[in-house]
Design an enzyme around this catalytic site. Structure first.
Site, PDB file in Angstrom:
ATOM      1  N   GLU A  22       0.802  -1.233   0.000  1.00 21.08           N
ATOM      2  CA  GLU A  22       0.000   0.000   0.000  1.00 21.08           C
ATOM      3  C   GLU A  22       0.833   1.281   0.000  1.00 21.08           C
ATOM      4  OE1 GLU A  22      -2.940  -0.167   3.067  1.00 21.08           O
ATOM      5  OE2 GLU A  22      -3.962  -1.853   2.145  1.00 21.08           O
ATOM      6  N   GLU A  75      -5.498  -8.731   0.599  1.00 19.97           N
ATOM      7  CA  GLU A  75      -6.168  -8.397   1.865  1.00 19.97           C
ATOM      8  C   GLU A  75      -7.644  -8.144   1.606  1.00 19.97           C
ATOM      9  OE1 GLU A  75      -4.641  -5.073   4.165  1.00 19.97           O
ATOM     10  OE2 GLU A  75      -2.587  -5.782   3.917  1.00 19.97           O
TER      11      GLU A  75
HETATM   12  C1  PNW Z   1      -4.640  -1.866   5.298  1.00 19.67           C
HETATM   13  N1  PNW Z   1      -8.186   3.242   3.609  1.00 19.67           N
HETATM   14  O1  PNW Z   1      -4.591  -0.487   5.502  1.00 19.67           O
HETATM   15  C2  PNW Z   1      -3.275  -2.346   5.766  1.00 19.67           C
HETATM   16  O2  PNW Z   1      -2.537  -3.045   4.804  1.00 19.67           O
HETATM   17  C3  PNW Z   1      -3.317  -3.081   7.059  1.00 19.67           C
HETATM   18  O3  PNW Z   1      -2.055  -2.978   7.677  1.00 19.67           O
HETATM   19  C4  PNW Z   1      -4.446  -2.557   7.918  1.00 19.67           C
HETATM   20  O4  PNW Z   1      -4.446  -3.096   9.204  1.00 19.67           O
HETATM   21  C5  PNW Z   1      -5.734  -2.908   7.195  1.00 19.67           C
HETATM   22  O5  PNW Z   1      -5.771  -2.358   5.913  1.00 19.67           O
HETATM   23  C6  PNW Z   1      -6.978  -2.472   7.941  1.00 19.67           C
HETATM   24  O6  PNW Z   1      -6.968  -1.096   8.110  1.00 19.67           O
HETATM   25  C7  PNW Z   1      -5.512   0.384   5.015  1.00 19.67           C
HETATM   26  O7  PNW Z   1      -8.448   4.234   4.326  1.00 19.67           O
HETATM   27  C8  PNW Z   1      -5.661   1.570   5.695  1.00 19.67           C
HETATM   28  O8  PNW Z   1      -8.753   3.073   2.514  1.00 19.67           O
HETATM   29  C9  PNW Z   1      -6.548   2.529   5.224  1.00 19.67           C
HETATM   30  C10 PNW Z   1      -7.274   2.276   4.068  1.00 19.67           C
HETATM   31  C11 PNW Z   1      -7.113   1.089   3.383  1.00 19.67           C
HETATM   32  C12 PNW Z   1      -6.244   0.142   3.862  1.00 19.67           C
END
Ligand code: PNW
Length: 450
Positions: A166, A356
């Site tokens: 990401e 994920e």
């Molecule tokens: C992912 N958004 O993060 C990460 O890869 C993980 O480490 C995290 O724990 C998981 O999603 C859950 O949050 C994101 O705002 C954080 O779109 C924010 C976003 C998407 C993914």
């Protein structure tokens, strides 16, 4: 009708080092920017840190047994760069490498494929202090060296690597206002941000090259969370609009990696703030990958709009749009169909992993010790149906990783959101498989959506 997942479809679960490992000071691990950030008052809810997290560093055998019981076929985890190279470059910490060797061997003995992410945001603090972290392209070079180390150490055991998890979450969210919600919490202007983005892309490319070199049999990809544009009503014109939006809204990461160049419209739009780069950089960024990994959380709903200049318009989520326990987890299972479809239609991607997918729920352990997270089952089932729908149409989806194996340190939200299919009591570290883990076990065993 046989609605099985295709032969060889891989089911796994995912985590990341800083979110689950703990052992922050054990066996010579160096600090990362997330140690510093979480220990800075006001940055993480309730001052939570990843010092202990799920203590997977010490309890990994237990977690492997949990995965085995669930029938998981793969475990996606990340390596803590500063555990194996405490200063991010130079000296290697043999004890850090030993840990990952024990974890990998333990997984293989349990017949679970190790899928390794090289970078899931926990940059060694020394690189931030000495070089300005991702503001410096030297960091990209050191990332390449670190990837070479890992691939040469583990390339005989690990067959799938993901360079970076990401892009947006450690570039924009770490280095640019109004981001700075994530480590290192720096506020740059747009020019600076765009250079950080570029250095991250360069690191990805250097990582791909280093891994190929050191582990020629391994497959290499990335795990990206694109802005997932989907047609709000799947008419032909909205589909075209959403596909255009998908390419354009991901111009600075996914599109550039898969096309090997910054799209003209992106450079024009950024004007004087466009990143500085060379042709040689772009050749490195263009290094072919074996698979695309995508993380799936929420949709951006698109309608065709010829008056908008670009042919599409993105709709806001209304206040009553259904969400799970975190406000940004909008219920939009159709992303699990459209994102792979667009990857395949726009860029001809031949191998796609859903690296994920999952949600936060307000889980409670009831009096009999059970966590009946029927809401998470609802969420997962809907996404799995969409994965199946895509696979049935011949879109090359090869596997699905649930986020997350365990409740864990949810970055700036600390331990307030639970994403696990296994509950963790953060006082006692006790693991309790939730009903959703039983759901996944049954799905894997039947190879169907249940
Ligand atoms: C992912 N958004 O993060 C990460 O890869 C993980 O480490 C995290 O724990 C998981 O999603 C859950 O949050 C994101 O705002 C954080 O779109 C924010 C976003 C998407 C993914």
């Amino acid at each position: 009708m046989d609605r099985s997942f295709p032969d060889g479809f891989l089911f796994g679960a995912a985590t990341a080092s800083y979110q689950v490992e703990g052992g922050a000071k054990q066996d010579g691990r160096g600090p990362s920017i997330w140690d510093t950030f979480s220990h800075t008052p006001g940055k993480v809810k309730f001052g939570h840190t990843g010092d202990v997290a799920c203590d997977q560093y010490n309890l990994y055998r237990n977690d492997i047994a949990l995965m085995k019981n669930m029938g998981l076929q793969a475990y996606r985890f990340s390596i803590s760069w500063s555990r194996v190279m405490p200063s991010g470059r130079g000296a290697v910490n043999a004890k850090g490498l030993d840990y990952y060797r024990r974890l990998i061997n333990g997984l293989l003995e349990a017949d679970i494929q190790p899928w390794v992410t090289l970078f899931h945001w926990d940059l060694p603090q020394a690189l931030e202090d000495d070089l300005g972290g991702w503001r410096s392209r030297e960091t990209s070079g050191y990332f390449g060296d670190y990837c070479r180390l890992i691939a040469s150490e583990f390339g005989d055991l690990v067959k799938n690597f993901m360079t970076i998890n990401e892009f947006v979450c450690f570039t924009d969210a770490g280095y640019c206002s109004p981001g700075q919600v994530f480590a290192p919490g720096v506020t740059l202007d747009y020019k600076g941000r765009n250079q950080v983005r570029h250095n991250a892309l360069l690191a990805h490319g250097l990582g791909v090259q280093a891994i190929r070199d050191a582990a020629p049999d391994a497959k290499v990809g990335f795990a990206e969370n694109p802005t997932i544009c989907v047609p709000v009503i799947a008419t032909e014109e909205n589909i075209i609009a959403a596909r255009t939006a998908f390419r354009e809204k991901n111009a600075h990461f996914l599109t550039t990696v898969l096309e090997g160049q910054y799209p003209d419209f992106y450079l024009e739009e950024q004007g004087a703030d466009a990143p500085d780069f060379t042709d040689a950089d772009m050749k490195i960024i263009a290094s072919p990958v074996d698979f695309a990994g995508i993380n799936l959380y929420l949709a951006r709903h698109v309608v065709a709009d010829s008056g908008s200049g670009r042919g599409y318009r993105i709709l806001q989520h209304p206040a009553s749009y259904p969400q799970m326990h975190a406000p940004w987890i909008k219920v939009s299972p159709e992303i699990t169909y459209w994102a792979p479809r667009f990857l395949s239609e726009i860029w001809g991607v031949k191998a796609i992993y859903l690296t994920e997918n999952g949600c936060a729920c307000d889980d409670v352990v009831d009096q009999s010790g059970e966590v009946n997270d029927t809401d998470r089952i609802f969420y997962l089932r809907n996404h799995l149906y969409q994965a199946l729908r895509a696979a049935e149409e011949g879109i090359p989806i090869l596997g699905y990783f649930c986020w997350s194996l365990l409740d864990n340190f949810e970055w700036a939200d600390g331990y307030t959101y639970r994403f696990g299919i296994v509950h963790v009591d953060f006082e006692t570290l006790k693991r309790t498989p939730k009903l959703s883990s039983e759901y996944l076990r049954q799905v894997i065993s039947a190879n169907r959506v249940l």
